[in-house]
Design a protein around this motif. Structure first.
Motif, PDB file in Angstrom:
ATOM      1  N   ALA A 103     -77.876  16.917  63.160  1.00  0.00           N
ATOM      2  CA  ALA A 103     -78.446  17.962  64.019  1.00  0.00           C
ATOM      3  C   ALA A 103     -77.594  19.227  63.962  1.00  0.00           C
ATOM      4  N   PHE A 104     -76.296  19.047  63.944  1.00  0.00           N
ATOM      5  CA  PHE A 104     -75.348  20.164  63.908  1.00  0.00           C
ATOM      6  C   PHE A 104     -75.541  21.022  62.661  1.00  0.00           C
ATOM      7  N   TYR A 105     -75.739  20.389  61.511  1.00  0.00           N
ATOM      8  CA  TYR A 105     -75.931  21.142  60.264  1.00  0.00           C
ATOM      9  C   TYR A 105     -77.348  21.671  60.111  1.00  0.00           C
ATOM     10  N   ARG A 106     -78.301  21.046  60.761  1.00  0.00           N
ATOM     11  CA  ARG A 106     -79.703  21.447  60.637  1.00  0.00           C
ATOM     12  C   ARG A 106     -80.053  22.627  61.546  1.00  0.00           C
ATOM     13  N   ASP A 107     -79.461  22.659  62.736  1.00  0.00           N
ATOM     14  CA  ASP A 107     -79.849  23.644  63.751  1.00  0.00           C
ATOM     15  C   ASP A 107     -78.628  24.410  64.235  1.00  0.00           C
ATOM     16  N   PRO A 108     -78.549  25.718  63.942  1.00  0.00           N
ATOM     17  CA  PRO A 108     -77.385  26.498  64.344  1.00  0.00           C
ATOM     18  C   PRO A 108     -77.181  26.566  65.857  1.00  0.00           C
ATOM     19  N   ASN A 109     -78.234  26.317  66.618  1.00  0.00           N
ATOM     20  CA  ASN A 109     -78.125  26.367  68.071  1.00  0.00           C
ATOM     21  C   ASN A 109     -77.869  25.000  68.693  1.00  0.00           C
ATOM     22  N   MET A 151     -67.782  32.252  55.762  1.00  0.00           N
ATOM     23  CA  MET A 151     -68.473  32.905  54.650  1.00  0.00           C
ATOM     24  C   MET A 151     -69.990  32.767  54.804  1.00  0.00           C
ATOM     25  N   ARG A 152     -70.443  31.598  55.230  1.00  0.00           N
ATOM     26  CA  ARG A 152     -71.880  31.400  55.450  1.00  0.00           C
ATOM     27  C   ARG A 152     -72.374  32.306  56.574  1.00  0.00           C
ATOM     28  N   ALA A 153     -71.584  32.416  57.640  1.00  0.00           N
ATOM     29  CA  ALA A 153     -71.973  33.286  58.751  1.00  0.00           C
ATOM     30  C   ALA A 153     -72.034  34.742  58.302  1.00  0.00           C
ATOM     31  N   ALA A 154     -71.074  35.172  57.486  1.00  0.00           N
ATOM     32  CA  ALA A 154     -71.071  36.550  56.987  1.00  0.00           C
ATOM     33  C   ALA A 154     -72.297  36.823  56.115  1.00  0.00           C
ATOM     34  N   LEU A 155     -72.643  35.872  55.247  1.00  0.00           N
ATOM     35  CA  LEU A 155     -73.848  36.025  54.422  1.00  0.00           C
ATOM     36  C   LEU A 155     -75.092  36.119  55.288  1.00  0.00           C
ATOM     37  N   SER A 156     -75.160  35.266  56.286  1.00  0.00           N
ATOM     38  CA  SER A 156     -76.306  35.262  57.198  1.00  0.00           C
ATOM     39  C   SER A 156     -76.457  36.618  57.880  1.00  0.00           C
ATOM     40  N   LEU A 157     -75.347  37.132  58.399  1.00  0.00           N
ATOM     41  CA  LEU A 157     -75.381  38.405  59.138  1.00  0.00           C
ATOM     42  C   LEU A 157     -75.652  39.596  58.227  1.00  0.00           C
ATOM     43  N   ASP A 160     -79.168  39.049  56.261  1.00  0.00           N
ATOM     44  CA  ASP A 160     -80.307  38.624  57.071  1.00  0.00           C
ATOM     45  C   ASP A 160     -80.917  37.317  56.563  1.00  0.00           C
ATOM     46  N   ILE A 161     -80.018  36.365  56.286  1.00  0.00           N
ATOM     47  CA  ILE A 161     -80.434  35.023  55.872  1.00  0.00           C
ATOM     48  C   ILE A 161     -80.287  34.117  57.092  1.00  0.00           C
ATOM     49  N   PRO A 162     -81.334  33.415  57.509  1.00  0.00           N
ATOM     50  CA  PRO A 162     -81.181  32.531  58.665  1.00  0.00           C
ATOM     51  C   PRO A 162     -80.025  31.548  58.462  1.00  0.00           C
ATOM     52  N   TRP A 167     -77.146  27.180  53.631  1.00  0.00           N
ATOM     53  CA  TRP A 167     -76.681  25.995  52.905  1.00  0.00           C
ATOM     54  C   TRP A 167     -77.229  25.960  51.492  1.00  0.00           C
ATOM     55  N   ALA A 168     -78.189  26.820  51.185  1.00  0.00           N
ATOM     56  CA  ALA A 168     -78.707  26.900  49.823  1.00  0.00           C
ATOM     57  C   ALA A 168     -77.682  27.527  48.876  1.00  0.00           C
TER      58      ALA A 168
END
Length: 198
Positions: A103-109, A151-157, A160-162, A167-168
């Motif tokens: 659940a933790f890896y599937r849903d950021p919230n 790094m994933r958070a920076a890419l997302s922000l 504009d990648i959810p 994880w892709a």
């Protein structure tokens, strides 16, 4: 627009565990990965997570090149709380923890690990770190030595990648991502220039 290299620290001496705030030193291969990814790259500033697997090579490079370096706690890895430093295979033996991990890896919230933080909290602090970088004078490329989560958070922000889609992008030990980003109409806007695996 500002150009940065996001660099995940190299391989550590501790393999197969959730390395969040648990500190670990780089293996010999980890140092080689770092050297390969920074060779022939020019930086005006080096920012680093305070964790030694990122900090030690960053500060060594900064000293060798006489480049300003700054530790920034917001670039630290996600806090895995009670799961931190434990082997993933061992955690997954407990059905309840395995379900919570999924659940933790599937849903950021989703709720973070017990005593830790979730992906949304990580994203909030990376937004602060990126904002500070944009507010600083742009005197050239910046290197940020950090971890896969930030790094994933920076890419997302920036791109504009959810969060649940980043994880892709494979971000192995020693991966370097060159990113150009800024703000457009008050929001982050960015583009990936290159992704270089070790």
């Amino acid at each position: 627009m500002r150009q940065i290299d996001l660099l995940r620290h190299g391989e550590t001496e501790r393999k197969g565990v959730l390395l969040g705030r648990t500190d670990a030193v780089l293996s010999e291969l980890g140092w080689q990965q770092f050297e390969k990814q920074t060779r022939n790259r020019e930086y005006c500033i080096i920012l680093t997570s305070p964790l030694k697997r990122a900090r030690e090579p960053a500060e060594q490079l900064a000293n060798a090149r006489n480049v300003q370096t700054r530790r920034d706690k917001d670039w630290a890895e996600l806090d895995f709380g009670a799961w931190d430093g434990k082997p993933v295979a061992e955690l997954r033996k407990d059905a309840e923890i395995a379900q919570a991990l999924d659940a933790f890896y599937r849903d950021p919230n989703a709720s973070g690990p017990p005593g830790g933080e979730n992906w949304t909290t990580l994203s909030d602090r990376i937004a602060l770190a990126l904002g500070r970088l944009l507010e600083a004078p742009d005197e050239g490329n910046a290197l940020i030595v950090t971890h896969a989560g930030p790094m994933r958070a920076a890419l997302s922000l920036a791109c504009d990648i959810p969060l649940d889609r980043v994880w892709a992008h494979k971000i192995d030990y020693g991966t370097r991502i060159t990113l150009r980003f800024g703000r457009v109409d008050g929001k982050f806007w960015g583009e990936i220039i290159e992704i270089v695996q070790p």
